[in-house]
Design a protein around this motif. Structure first.
Motif, PDB file in Angstrom:
ATOM      1  N   PHE A  48      51.942  52.339  37.803  1.00 22.03           N
ATOM      2  CA  PHE A  48      50.904  51.266  37.485  1.00 22.03           C
ATOM      3  C   PHE A  48      51.519  49.870  37.376  1.00 22.03           C
ATOM      4  CE2 PHE A  48      48.391  55.091  36.840  1.00 22.03           C
ATOM      5  CZ  PHE A  48      47.171  54.454  36.765  1.00 22.03           C
ATOM      6  N   ASN A  49      52.544  49.729  36.972  1.00 23.76           N
ATOM      7  CA  ASN A  49      53.201  48.275  36.458  1.00 23.76           C
ATOM      8  C   ASN A  49      53.365  47.898  38.101  1.00 23.76           C
ATOM      9  OD1 ASN A  49      54.669  46.150  36.049  1.00 23.76           O
ATOM     10  ND2 ASN A  49      56.542  47.286  35.628  1.00 23.76           N
ATOM     11  N   MET A  50      54.060  48.683  39.008  1.00 22.19           N
ATOM     12  CA  MET A  50      54.003  47.967  40.359  1.00 22.19           C
ATOM     13  C   MET A  50      52.602  47.842  41.067  1.00 22.19           C
ATOM     14  SD  MET A  50      56.012  49.526  43.508  1.00 22.19           S
ATOM     15  CE  MET A  50      54.890  51.162  43.702  1.00 22.19           C
ATOM     16  N   GLY A  51      51.852  48.688  40.939  1.00 19.51           N
ATOM     17  CA  GLY A  51      50.494  48.505  41.627  1.00 19.51           C
ATOM     18  C   GLY A  51      49.528  47.646  40.827  1.00 19.51           C
ATOM     19  N   GLY A  52      49.831  47.511  39.765  1.00 11.64           N
ATOM     20  CA  GLY A  52      48.934  46.370  38.797  1.00 11.64           C
ATOM     21  C   GLY A  52      49.314  44.747  39.525  1.00 11.64           C
ATOM     22  N   ARG A  53      50.442  44.574  39.832  1.00 13.82           N
ATOM     23  CA  ARG A  53      50.949  43.486  40.438  1.00 13.82           C
ATOM     24  C   ARG A  53      50.323  42.932  41.643  1.00 13.82           C
ATOM     25  NH1 ARG A  53      56.628  42.264  38.175  1.00 13.82           N
ATOM     26  NH2 ARG A  53      56.830  43.818  36.397  1.00 13.82           N
ATOM     27  N   PHE A  54      49.830  43.883  42.540  1.00 13.90           N
ATOM     28  CA  PHE A  54      49.267  43.412  43.586  1.00 13.90           C
ATOM     29  C   PHE A  54      47.812  43.614  43.701  1.00 13.90           C
ATOM     30  CE2 PHE A  54      47.604  44.761  47.692  1.00 13.90           C
ATOM     31  CZ  PHE A  54      47.962  43.302  48.541  1.00 13.90           C
ATOM     32  N   LEU A  55      47.252  44.707  42.857  1.00 10.15           N
ATOM     33  CA  LEU A  55      45.822  44.752  42.402  1.00 10.15           C
ATOM     34  C   LEU A  55      45.209  43.830  42.020  1.00 10.15           C
ATOM     35  CD1 LEU A  55      43.101  46.505  42.698  1.00 10.15           C
ATOM     36  CD2 LEU A  55      43.956  47.510  40.774  1.00 10.15           C
ATOM     37  N   TRP A  56      45.716  43.400  40.638  1.00  9.48           N
ATOM     38  CA  TRP A  56      45.296  42.217  39.873  1.00  9.48           C
ATOM     39  C   TRP A  56      45.400  40.955  40.421  1.00  9.48           C
ATOM     40  CZ3 TRP A  56      41.783  43.522  36.224  1.00  9.48           C
ATOM     41  CH2 TRP A  56      41.868  44.634  35.841  1.00  9.48           C
ATOM     42  N   SER A  57      46.575  40.757  41.196  1.00 16.63           N
ATOM     43  CA  SER A  57      46.605  39.214  41.496  1.00 16.63           C
ATOM     44  C   SER A  57      45.797  39.012  42.819  1.00 16.63           C
ATOM     45  CB  SER A  57      48.290  39.114  41.811  1.00 16.63           C
ATOM     46  OG  SER A  57      48.488  40.131  43.059  1.00 16.63           O
ATOM     47  N   SER A  58      45.523  40.185  43.465  1.00 20.78           N
ATOM     48  CA  SER A  58      44.616  39.989  44.749  1.00 20.78           C
ATOM     49  C   SER A  58      43.325  39.804  44.309  1.00 20.78           C
ATOM     50  CB  SER A  58      44.697  41.280  45.398  1.00 20.78           C
ATOM     51  OG  SER A  58      46.064  41.630  46.198  1.00 20.78           O
ATOM     52  N   LEU A  59      42.904  40.556  43.143  1.00 15.06           N
ATOM     53  CA  LEU A  59      41.681  40.366  42.648  1.00 15.06           C
ATOM     54  C   LEU A  59      41.519  39.076  42.039  1.00 15.06           C
ATOM     55  CD1 LEU A  59      41.092  43.665  40.601  1.00 15.06           C
ATOM     56  CD2 LEU A  59      39.503  42.884  42.776  1.00 15.06           C
ATOM     57  N   SER A  60      42.465  38.588  41.696  1.00 16.44           N
ATOM     58  CA  SER A  60      42.352  37.086  40.793  1.00 16.44           C
ATOM     59  C   SER A  60      41.906  35.970  42.132  1.00 16.44           C
ATOM     60  CB  SER A  60      43.737  36.586  40.351  1.00 16.44           C
ATOM     61  OG  SER A  60      44.641  36.228  41.097  1.00 16.44           O
ATOM     62  N   ASP A  61      42.144  36.319  43.425  1.00 10.56           N
ATOM     63  CA  ASP A  61      41.687  35.231  44.375  1.00 10.56           C
ATOM     64  C   ASP A  61      39.936  35.282  44.468  1.00 10.56           C
ATOM     65  OD1 ASP A  61      44.142  34.436  45.144  1.00 10.56           O
ATOM     66  OD2 ASP A  61      44.339  35.860  46.673  1.00 10.56           O
ATOM     67  N   ARG A  62      39.450  36.348  43.952  1.00 10.92           N
ATOM     68  CA  ARG A  62      37.935  36.541  44.061  1.00 10.92           C
ATOM     69  C   ARG A  62      37.192  36.188  42.682  1.00 10.92           C
ATOM     70  NH1 ARG A  62      35.732  38.532  48.369  1.00 10.92           N
ATOM     71  NH2 ARG A  62      37.113  39.537  50.065  1.00 10.92           N
ATOM     72  N   LEU A  63      38.128  36.688  41.720  1.00 17.89           N
ATOM     73  CA  LEU A  63      37.643  36.330  40.193  1.00 17.89           C
ATOM     74  C   LEU A  63      37.831  34.999  39.745  1.00 17.89           C
ATOM     75  CD1 LEU A  63      38.516  39.896  38.560  1.00 17.89           C
ATOM     76  CD2 LEU A  63      36.110  39.105  39.742  1.00 17.89           C
ATOM     77  N   GLY A  64      39.011  34.372  40.199  1.00 20.72           N
ATOM     78  CA  GLY A  64      39.731  33.346  39.614  1.00 20.72           C
ATOM     79  C   GLY A  64      40.450  33.716  38.628  1.00 20.72           C
ATOM     80  N   ARG A  65      41.702  32.774  38.456  1.00 18.75           N
ATOM     81  CA  ARG A  65      42.754  33.398  37.502  1.00 18.75           C
ATOM     82  C   ARG A  65      42.311  33.222  36.074  1.00 18.75           C
ATOM     83  NH1 ARG A  65      44.352  33.660  42.681  1.00 18.75           N
ATOM     84  NH2 ARG A  65      44.246  31.274  43.063  1.00 18.75           N
TER      85      ARG A  65
END
Length: 466
Positions: A297-314
């Protein structure tokens, strides 16, 4: 050594930018080994007669030096470029294993501190920030995805390093891991040197004026982001802005909340669920599986959340981290009292995904606020928050747990106070993130200032929105 200069790493026309992420991953997967360093502690203790407390200093020293070296050498990284930086990181990180191997062979613990702690920590700091800043320049249209690709490798490095290290120690030691540490350190040093040099020699920087097909600064701002600037702020100027220190607090509080659980996960789940009439105790083997799940989850969260931030905003993404994290930390003591292991695991897994996601999202947050020119140097200085959190987080979990036990609180309930304190810290982090606003244009570099370095993205426009 001129082939290491920035000008010799400029990408030719037609270069495919998707060839850059593998170079970044080669470095981050290598230095991510530090998260698996605990597999050496018991064999080192048996071989050298050193206490586990003394051996624990190696990891703490490496993380502290990571933050310090990233902060100290950040401007140098931006000046010389990623190739020379990644080459230097490879020499320090791999060389640290060779020095540590000498320390093990001669049973001199200070040499292990010097190798894996100091030298390895410098390699960690340089290797961490350089690929990230380069990827941000290659992916101005998707900075969250870019940083997630690299920093995901750092979080996942332990998944490779842990079984590899155990296998090597058993093979070289003839089934006795303690006897195979020296050869294992030498082998790992050479393996990581090859992979990190691959990254250094294949990395490229975009030529001046390059942008992705169809990308313009005017269409870079997705509605609702409101925080993205097309201008640039130098690293020294950035540290004079309130935005830098608000993000310092944001990263510190997010990491403090996550690292406490990550460092005590195995013991925590066993102590909170000691077993009872209606449910069995959590075994050591099950706890080890829980730790492995958190790593995923530590590894997957790094890609998932940062990718979502491109749509949600940081800013919105971090608001989710803190608001959801506060709720989950409030629930953790309840799961212990009710004996709900599944709910506890779910809460902890989501918390750790946001811990990793915070690391991957913050470079893009910095790029949004301060531009791309000095983003690596600014990121380096911000990582001091990680070093500070690496001290505070474990203390809040370990120290307060022990004080509660000393006060007569049952072991299964000893984490309640800590979890409630974490809720308060996350609420504070939510408020700090809420206060972040676009940087005042007076801090921007003016394009007519010839004394300052240039970058293909220089400009002096105001941030859109907000």
């Amino acid at each position: 050594m001129s082939f290491l200069d920035r000008e010799h790493s400029v990408a030719p026309p037609g270069f495919n930018r998707w060839l850059v992420p593998p170079a970044a991953l080669a470095v981050h997967l290598s230095i991510g080994q530090i998260y698996a360093y605990s597999v050496f502690n018991k064999p080192l203790s048996e071989y050298g007669g050193w206490s586990l407390l003394a051996l624990g200093v190696i990891f703490q020293l490496a993380i502290a030096v990571l933050g310090a070296s990233a902060a100290i050498f950040g401007k140098w990284v931006e000046r010389v470029g990623p190739r020379r930086t990644m080459f230097t990181a490879a020499c320090f990180f791999a060389g640290g294993f060779l020095v540590a191997a000498l320390g093990v062979a001669t049973k001199q613990l200070w040499l292990v501190y010097l190798g894996n702690g100091l030298l390895g920590g410098i390699g960690l700091g340089l290797g961490y920030i350089s690929p990230v800043s380069t990827l941000i320049k290659w992916f101005p249209d998707r900075p969250g995805v870019a940083t997630g690709m690299a920093i995901m490798g750092f979080g996942g490095g332990a998944l490779i390093a842990s079984p590899l290290s155990v296998t090597l120690m058993n093979r070289f030691g003839g089934g006795v891991p303690a006897n195979g540490i020296t050869a294992t350190f030498v082998t790992l040093g050479l393996i990581y040197l090859v992979f990190m040099l691959f990254g250094a020699f294949t990395i490229r920087v975009p030529r001046p004026g390059w942008t992705p097909a169809g990308y313009t600064a005017s269409n870079a701002n997705v509605p609702g982001h409101g925080m993205i600037t097309n201008a640039n702020v130098t690293v020294d100027t950035a540290m004079r802005t309130p935005q830098f220190w608000l993000l310092f607090a944001v990263l510190f509080l997010n990491v403090t909340a996550g690292i406490g659980i990550l460092g005590q996960a195995s013991v925590m789940i066993q102590e909170m669920f000691p077993g009872g009439p209606n449910h069995p105790a959590v075994t050591a083997a099950a706890a080890a599986g829980f730790v492995g799940l958190l790593s995923l989850f530590n590894m997957g969260g790094r890609f998932l959340w940062s990718s979502l931030s491109d749509r949600l905003g940081r800013k919105t993404t971090y608001a989710v981290f803190f608001a959801l994290g506060a709720v989950l930390y409030f629930l953790i003591p309840i799961t212990g009292h009710q004996g709900s292991v599944v709910l506890f695991i779910l809460c902890a897994a989501i918390i750790i995904s946001m811990y990793g996601g915070g690391f991957a999202t913050v470079p893009a947050y910095l790029r949004d606020l301060f531009g791309t020119l000095n983003v690596g140097a600014i990121h380096g200085r911000l990582l001091l928050a990680w070093s500070a959190a690496a001290i505070v987080g474990p203390y809040l979990v370990n120290g307060l747990r022990q004080s509660q036990i000393n006060a007569g609180v049952p072991t299964a309930d000893a984490y309640d106070l800590t979890m409630h304190i974490m809720v308060g810290l996350l609420i504070l982090g939510f408020l700090c993130n809420l206060l972040v606003r676009p940087v005042d244009p007076r801090y921007y570099i003016q394009p007519t200032d010839a004394s300052l370095p240039t970058d293909s993205t220089l400009g002096a426009t105001r941030p859109s929105g907000d």
